[in-house]
Motif scaffolding. Structure first.
Motif: not given
Length: 164
Positions: A32-37, A50-52, A41-44
């Motif tokens: 999740t932190e990797v996706a935010i970085k 998960y999808e990636l 968007a933090p909320d998704s």
């Protein structure tokens, strides 16, 4: 066009790069932190991560991450011999500092790398040795149906569908 051949967006490339850096690097980040970085968007971000990382939903991203991991191993010259030497070095330092627990753990890990220790697990599922030829064929067909989009990346090549 197959999904595995789809080009990656800049955010997907950033996600993959940050994911590999977190996987091998010194800074631990959750998916999740990797996706935010990477800019999601933090909320998704949990859902995007998960999808990636799901080969069914984003085989092109998963494949790219695999390539980045291999490149990292080659770039940083990671191999079993250097790994063994490093564990030996760290074990000796720990022993000199009278950290015997750390020294023993380093020695245990060296043994695992060398193949002297085998982690045994009891698996309650029916193994291939216990299956009939028909059951094996059904299982292989099921695997092809589920993961064919990953396995069939080059038509006629080494990853092409197996012939009946």
């Amino acid at each position: 066009m197959k999904l595995v051949d789809k080009s990656l967006t800049d955010m997907q490339k950033k996600f993959a790069r940050y994911y590999v850096e977190a996987f091998y690097g010194k800074e631990y980040l959750t998916n999740t932190e990797v996706a935010i970085k990477a800019g999601y968007a933090p909320d998704s971000s949990y859902q995007r991560a998960y999808e990636l990382l799901n080969p069914r939903l984003s085989p092109h991203v998963v494949q790219y991450i695999g390539k980045l991991k291999e490149d990292f191993k080659i770039k940083h010259n990671i191999d079993p011999d250097k790994h063994m030497a490093r564990l030996n070095h760290l074990g000796q330092i720990a022993e000199q500092n009278k950290n015997f627990g750390v020294s023993l753990r380093a020695e245990e890990l060296r043994g695992k790398v060398a193949g002297y220790y085998i982690d045994r697990q009891i698996i309650k599922n029916k193994g291939v040795d216990d299956m009939t030829e028909e059951e094996i064929e059904l299982k292989l067909k099921d695997i092809e149906d589920q993961y064919g989009y990953i396995l069939n990346t080059d038509e006629g090549g080494k990853n092409a569908k197996r012939k009946k």
